[in-house]
Design an enzyme around this catalytic site. Structure first.
Site, PDB file in Angstrom:
ATOM      1  CB  SER A 120      38.321  45.123  50.112  1.00 60.94           C
ATOM      2  OG  SER A 120      38.540  45.397  51.425  1.00 60.94           O
ATOM      3  CG  HIS A 141      38.279  43.654  45.960  1.00 57.89           C
ATOM      4  ND1 HIS A 141      37.169  43.187  46.225  1.00 57.89           N
ATOM      5  CD2 HIS A 141      38.294  42.673  47.290  1.00 57.89           C
ATOM      6  CE1 HIS A 141      36.511  43.262  47.327  1.00 57.89           C
ATOM      7  NE2 HIS A 141      37.176  43.003  47.946  1.00 57.89           N
ATOM      8  CD  GLU A 153      35.052  43.224  42.702  1.00 54.12           C
ATOM      9  OE1 GLU A 153      33.625  43.545  42.578  1.00 54.12           O
ATOM     10  OE2 GLU A 153      35.666  44.198  43.635  1.00 54.12           O
ATOM     11  CG  ASN A 191      32.230  46.683  48.579  1.00 62.72           C
ATOM     12  OD1 ASN A 191      31.694  45.263  49.303  1.00 62.72           O
ATOM     13  ND2 ASN A 191      33.731  46.060  49.069  1.00 62.72           N
TER      14      ASN A 191
END
Ligand code: NAI
Length: 505
Positions: A120, A141, A153, A191
Site C-alpha cells: 500500500s 493493491h 489499483e 491514498n
C-alpha cells in the site's frame, strides 16, 4: 469459469491474503496459500471454509459451489509455486523482505508468470529493482475487507510490461472487482486523493475554527459525506491513518498540500487511537460514540432588518431564502444603522470582506453559499472577532426558522465545507495534471475506495470549477500558504469554465 490465471499463489495468509484468496477461488482459480508462519495458511483455509459455509447458508452460493471453493484453497510452501501463472504477495510491509521474497520466487516460477504486490505504500519500481525480470512485476493493491471493497489499483512500475498490467486488470474483473490503472507514485490513487479530507479538517481544528463534532456535522450535512473526518479517523484508527499521512507527505519531499498534523501525532503517541481503544476524537461507551448535543437556536423577539452584500455568492438565491424565512430585507445601497449585514465570501474570511466592503464588522455575519442551500441539510454562519452577540443570535435564529440546523463557527479563510471541498478537488486535479491516472479512474477509485458521495472532480464540477478556483486563490491570499495554490489542471479548467473531467486534446 475460465480465469486468466487458472493457478495462482497468495503469499501471506493475513487479513489481505485471505481476502484475495477468497475472491480468486470464487473466480475459479486454484489458490496455493503460503505463509512463513507454519499454521497461518491452515488457519486461513479453515477461516475461508467458514466464510463459504456462511455464504451458502445465506443462499449466496450453493453447497457444491462452496465445496468447490474450499477445494481450490491449497496450503503449501514456496516450492509448490512452479505451476502458478500469477503470484501475489500480501506479506509484511517491508521493502527488503518483499524484494528477497520475489528474488526467491523468480527462480521457482516460469518466466511468463506474473508477479504482483499488494503493497500500500512502497514503490512498485523499487520492489522490482534487482529482479532478473522486473517487467513481470506490477502492483495489485486491494482494500480491506477485500471481498467488500470492490476496487483494485493496478500499478505499473517503471519497467512493468503493459501486458502484465492488462492481465491483472482482466483478472480483477473476473474476480468481480473494478480495476483502475495508477502510475507508481506515493499513495497511488486512493491514498493520495484521500489526503485532502482529514488533513484539511485537522488544520481547521488546529485553528480553533470549530470542534470535532461540529466539523463532522457540517461535512456530513452540507457536502454529504457518510462519515465526518473525525468519525472516519476514529474508525480507521490513528495507528493506521497517521503513518499514511506522514508517508505520502515525506515521499513527496514535504509537499505542503499533504502536511500532516501535530494533533494526530500527539494522539498516536498517547494511544488515543479511536474506536478500538475506546477513546479517540470521541469517547466510546458500549461501542457508541458520545457526541455532545448541539446548542438550540436562540429565541430572538426583535429581529433586525437584513442587508445582503452586493458581492455575496449565490446572491439571488440568498435573497430568496431570506424572503422564504420571512426576513425584512433592506434594498438600499448600504445597510441601515440597525441592519444585520450578511456577506457570503468564497475563500475570504468575514473580517477581510467587512473591511474591504467598508461594512460595520460589529453587525457583519458570513454565510457559506458555495453549495446551493436546497442541496444541504445544514447552514453554516461565521462571525468575525468584532461581531456583536445580538447580531450573531439574530442571524442564527433567522436561518433556523424553517428548522434546518445552523452551525456558527469562528471566522477563517473559507468556510469549513469550502476549505475541505476545495482541497479535495485541488489534490485530485493535480493528480490528473501529473498523469497519475485518468480522470475517470480517479473518480471510480475514490467513490469505491473511499465511499465519497461524488468523485472529487465531479464534486468540483457540481459546485463550479470557477468557484473552487476562487476559494483557493482567496485562501492563498488570506493564509499566504502554498498548500492552497491551485493545480494547473484546475486553474485552466476553472478559468475558462470547463469540466474538470475533460482531458486535454
Ligand atoms: P497481516 O499482518 O494481517 O498478514 C501478513 C501475513 O504475512 C502474516 O500471516 C505473516 O505471517 C505473513 N508473512 C510475513 N512475512 C512473510 C514472509 N516473508 N513470507 C511469507 N509470509 C510472510 O497483514 P495485512 O494487513 O494482510 O497486510 C499485508 C500487506 O498488504 C502489506 O503489504 C500491507 O501494506 C498491504 N495492505 C494492507 C491493507 C490493510 O488494510 N490491512 C490494505 C492494503 C494493502
Amino acid at each position: 469459469m475460465n480465469p486468466t490465471f487458472p493457478t495462482i499463489a497468495v503469499i501471506g495468509a493475513g487479513a489481505m491474503g485471505r481476502g484475495i484468496a477468497q475472491i480468486a477461488a470464487q473466480a475459479g482459480s486454484l489458490v496455493r496459500l503460503v505463509d512463513n508462519q507454519a499454521e497461518a495458511s491452515i488457519q486461513a483455509k479453515a477461516a475461508l471454509a467458514d466464510q463459504w459455509d456462511k455464504l451458502a447458508a445465506k443462499g449466496k452460493l450453493d453447497a457444491a459451489q462452496a465445496q468447490a471453493c474450499k477445494d481450490r484453497i491449497q496450503p503449501g510452501t514456496l516450492s509448490d509455486l512452479a505451476d502458478c501463472q500469477m503470484v501475489v504477495e500480501a506479506i509484511v510491509e517491508r521493502l527488503d523482505v518483499k524484494r528477497s521474497l520475489f528474488a526467491q520466487i523468480e527462480d521457482i516460477v516460469a518466466p511468463s508468470t506474473v508477479l504482483a504486490t499488494n503493497t500500500s505504500s512502497l514503490s512498485v519500481t523499487a520492489i522490482a529493482a534487482g529482479l532478473k525480470r522486473p517487467g513481470q512485476l506490477a502492483g495489485f493493491h486491494f482494500f480491506n475487507p477485500v471481498p467488500l471493497m470492490k476496487v483494485v489499483e493496478v500499478i505499473a512500475g517503471l519497467k512493468t510490461d503493459p501486458a502484465v498490467a492488462q492481465g491483472l486488470a482482466r483478472y480483477a474483473r473476473e474476480m468481480g472487482h473494478t480495476p483502475v490503472q495508477a502510475a507508481d507514485t506515493p499513495g497511488f490513487i486512493v491514498n493520495h486523493a484521500g489526503r485532502g479530507y482529514n488533513t484539511e479538517a485537522l488544520r481547521i481544528v488546529s485553528e480553533g475554527v470549530a470542534d470535532f463534532a461540529t466539523i463532522d456535522r457540517i461535512l456530513r450535512d452540507q457536502v454529504g459525506f457518510k462519515l465526518g473526518p473525525f468519525e472516519l479517523m476514529d474508525l480507521t484508527a490513528l495507528d493506521v491513518s497517521h503513518p499514511v499521512m506522514e508517508s505520502v507527505y515525506n515521499q513527496y519531499y514535504q509537499e505542503p498540500r499533504y502536511r500532516p498534523s501535530v494533533i494526530t501525532a500527539q494522539r498516536l503517541a498517547g494511544g488515543v487511537l479511536g474506536r478500538k481503544t475506546g477513546q479517540g476524537f470521541y469517547n466510546y461507551l458500549d461501542g457508541k460514540a458520545q457526541v455532545p448535543a448541539e446548542a438550540p437556536a436562540p429565541e430572538v423577539s426583535d429581529m433586525p432588518p437584513v442587508w445582503v452584500s452586493t458581492r455575496a455568492a449565490r446572491r439571488a438565491e440568498l435573497l430568496q431564502l431570506l424572503k422564504d424565512l420571512g426576513a425584512k430585507i433592506e434594498t438600499g445601497q448600504s445597510p441601515s444603522a440597525q441592519a444585520l449585514t450578511l456577506v457570503a465570501p468564497l475563500g475570504f474570511d468575514v473580517t477581510t470582506v467587512a473591511v474591504v466592503e467598508r461594512l460595520d464588522p460589529a453587525r457583519t455575519v458570513g454565510i457559506d453559499m458555495l453549495i446551493e442551500d436546497a442541496a444541504t441539510r445544514r447552514r453554516v454562519l461565521a462571525s468575525n472577532p468584532a461581531t456583536r452577540a445580538d447580531m450573531k443570535a439574530a442571524a442564527h435564529a433567522l436561518f433556523a426558522r424553517d428548522g434546518k440546523p445552523v452551525s456558527l463557527i469562528r471566522d477563517s479563510g473559507g468556510f469549513i465545507s469550502q476549505r475541505v471541498v476545495a482541497t479535495i478537488v485541488n489534490i485530485a486535479s493535480d493528480m490528473c495534471q501529473q498523469g497519475i491516472c485518468s480522470p475517470a479512474d480517479l473518480e471510480t477509485a475514490v467513490t469505491l475506495g473511499l465511499g465519497y458521495p461524488l468523485g472529487p472532480l465531479a464534486m468540483g464540477n457540481r459546485w463550479g470549477p470557477t468557484n473552487v478556483l476562487e476559494v483557493l486563490f482567496n485562501m492563498q491570499t488570506v493564509y499566504g500558504d502554498p498548500r492552497y495554490r491551485p493545480s494547473p489542471w484546475l486553474h485552466r479548467r476553472g478559468a475558462i469554465g470547463l469540466s474538470l473531467l475533460q482531458e486535454e486534446s
